[in-house]
Design an enzyme around this catalytic site. Structure first.
Site, PDB file in Angstrom:
ATOM      1  N   HIS A   1      -2.057 -13.185  -1.570  1.00  0.00           N
ATOM      2  CA  HIS A   1      -1.502 -11.646  -1.623  1.00  0.00           C
ATOM      3  C   HIS A   1      -0.389 -11.290  -0.232  1.00  0.00           C
ATOM      4  CE1 HIS A   1      -2.100  -7.365  -2.124  1.00  0.00           C
ATOM      5  NE2 HIS A   1      -2.230  -7.036  -0.603  1.00  0.00           N
TER       6      HIS A   1
ATOM      7  N   SER B   1       0.780  -3.847  -2.373  1.00  0.00           N
ATOM      8  CA  SER B   1      -0.567  -3.650  -2.096  1.00  0.00           C
ATOM      9  C   SER B   1      -0.990  -2.098  -1.914  1.00  0.00           C
ATOM     10  CB  SER B   1      -0.608  -4.397  -0.661  1.00  0.00           C
ATOM     11  OG  SER B   1      -2.261  -4.243  -0.236  1.00  0.00           O
TER      12      SER B   1
ATOM     13  N   GLU C   1      -4.293 -13.803  -5.113  1.00  0.00           N
ATOM     14  CA  GLU C   1      -4.552 -12.688  -4.258  1.00  0.00           C
ATOM     15  C   GLU C   1      -5.285 -12.944  -3.243  1.00  0.00           C
ATOM     16  OE1 GLU C   1      -2.512 -10.007  -4.380  1.00  0.00           O
ATOM     17  OE2 GLU C   1      -1.579  -9.895  -6.312  1.00  0.00           O
TER      18      GLU C   1
END
Length: 486
Positions: A393, A187, A305
């Site tokens: 995600h 991330s 995600e």
């Protein structure tokens, strides 16, 4: 457990030895006052205990400011610490090194949540986990907004570079190989890796890179960074004569301003790296044109995600159909927007795919494709799906890292056993092999323009040639910049 003592260039450290591993925790890698660049740590006398984590950097995520994550035993502005996990035994000679850069939207997170013991033991690699300044302390452009050149740009990235310089200069004292260092992050950590691959200040400090969900398109341009910094100045009643006040005010006041600015923004975060023409190129277009560091790259993203951001409070990323369409139209124009939208069904599934592609999937893949033109590159897509939120995600983190407890089992979609545990072990083995040898092993073909082979991580892995080819072609290598000046 036993005490393990080593000599380093800064002084003597006493770590914790256990079966097959020694942990050295809470090691200072740099020193810095608020809004100053990181500098060297003064050497210490005697033996420094390295048996507990150092403090993590102050943080605030959402609307509520909590004192316990600003200044406490576990959080504080004296936070430039790292942790070293060293396997014992294994191969002879210096160990290759992986440096983990945590995520958290550049607003939250820290090194201490990541126990690298299993990865170090299984992979026979040294793992270093680092803190860096985040949020208002690390990523707000007060210098340009208020005419305060004494405040460096992109302080949080400068911290990461200082940590890599520490590794270069010191990791041999731990039995590590400073000539075989791989940076890895997820991330915001993955975006940081992509930025370090473009930064002239980071050249030569690493020899491989692993990007897990995120690339250069999700940071801010200079115009946006100045505009947001002026929002902080208004909230704090600051002008260019107030540098001393900015450096000495209560940390809670800074974090309250961050919360105020966050509420003023839509589909955005109130602090992020920006293109500064110093640590980074001067613009996104320059970043795309800048040659990346000539190192092997392993990169990928999760399939769904954006589902995490559907569930989170606030709207730090665009997830709604109209917002996604508006960004495309504003930056790509009506013709390419129509071509892209034609490849996504107007349904919940189509919206998730479009949101995921716009924010993480396509930017990460486009970065890998550009890098692959002259450098060895491998790409994956994480398809293991939680029964409620799909391949969201961060779900890959719950496989890769040994998070334990009932809460993490619920987040993971089940206990870390059986085929889930095997998936995590495969992922760790590929990263460790990459750290040791510069490739992920396991007969994994390179990502190349002719075939675009992608590994699909799931309970049973597979390979796909140019997955979602129609969608990929419609994007034509371009990325939307949600952080463009607005």
């Amino acid at each position: 457990m036993t005490e393990i003592v080593i000599e380093t260039r800064s002084g003597t450290l006493a770590g914790i030895g256990e079966a097959g591993l020694t942990r050295f925790l809470g090691i200072p890698y740099a020193s810095a006052a608020r809004f100053e660049a990181p500098g060297p740590v003064a050497a210490w006398q005697g033996t420094r205990a390295a048996d507990r984590f150092g403090r993590q950097c102050p943080q605030q995520f959402g609307g509520k400011v909590r004192r316990d994550v600003l200044e406490s035993e576990t959080y504080g502005e004296d936070c430039l610490y790292l942790n070293v996990f060293r396997p014992e035994g294994g191969s002879v000679g210096p160990k290759p090194v992986m440096v983990w850069i945590h995520g958290g939207a550049f607003l939250a997170g820290g090194a201490n949540a990541y126990d690298a013991s299993r990865l170090a033991r299984e992979g026979d690699i040294i793992v270093v986990t680092i803190n860096y300044r985040i949020g208002v302390l690390g990523f707000v452009n007060f210098a340009d907004a208020l005419g305060l050149p004494a405040i460096p740009s992109n302080i949080g990235l400068r911290d990461q570079i200082a940590a890599l310089e520490w590794v270069r200069d010191t990791i041999a004292d731990f039995g590590g190989d400073p000539g075989k260092v791989t940076i890895c992050g997820q991330s915001a950590g993955s975006m940081s890796v992509s930025l370090l691959m473009l930064s002239p200040r980071a050249r030569g400090l690493f020899h491989g890179a692993v990007m897990q969900s995120g690339a250069v398109s999700l940071i801010h341009d200079r115009e946006r960074s100045i505009r947001d910094a002026r929002r902080y100045a208004e909230a704090l009643k600051l002008d260019q004569s107030r540098l001393q006040r900015l450096k000495t005010m209560d940390i809670a006041d800074l974090m309250r301003a961050q919360a105020i600015v966050g509420k003023q923004l839509k589909n955005a975060i109130p602090a992020a790296p920006w293109y500064d023409g110093d640590v980074l190129p001067a613009s996104f277009d320059e970043a795309v044109a800048t040659p990346t560091a000539p190192v092997p790259l392993l990169a990928g993203a999760t399939r769904d995600e954006v589902r995490l951001f559907d569930l989170m409070p606030g709207d730090i990323l665009p997830t709604k159909w109209d917002d996604l369409k508006g960004l495309l139209r504003d930056q790509f124009g009506p013709e390419q927007t129509a071509r892209i939208l034609a490849t996504y069904p107007r349904s919940r599934k189509g919206r998730i795919a479009l949101g995921s592609d716009l924010t993480f999937v396509m930017p990460t893949r486009h970065f890998a494709e550009r890098h692959a033109r002259g450098n060895p590159t491998w790409f994956y897509r994480f398809d293991y799906a939680h029964p409620l939120v799909g391949a969201a995600h961060g779900l890959d983190l719950t496989m890769f890292w040994p998070f334990s407890g009932l809460k993490m089992a619920l987040v993971r979609g089940g206990p870390d056993k059986g085929r889930r545990a095997e998936l995590g072990q495969r992922m760790r083995s590929h990263v460790a092999h990459f750290v040791r040898h510069g490739d992920p092993g396991d007969i994994w073909p390179r990502y190349e323009a002719e075939s675009r082979k992608v590994r699909i991580y799931d309970l049973a892995d597979s390979f796909a040639a140019n997955p979602e080819a129609e969608r990929y072609a419609a994007w034509a290598g371009r990325d939307v910049e949600p952080g463009r000046g607005k």
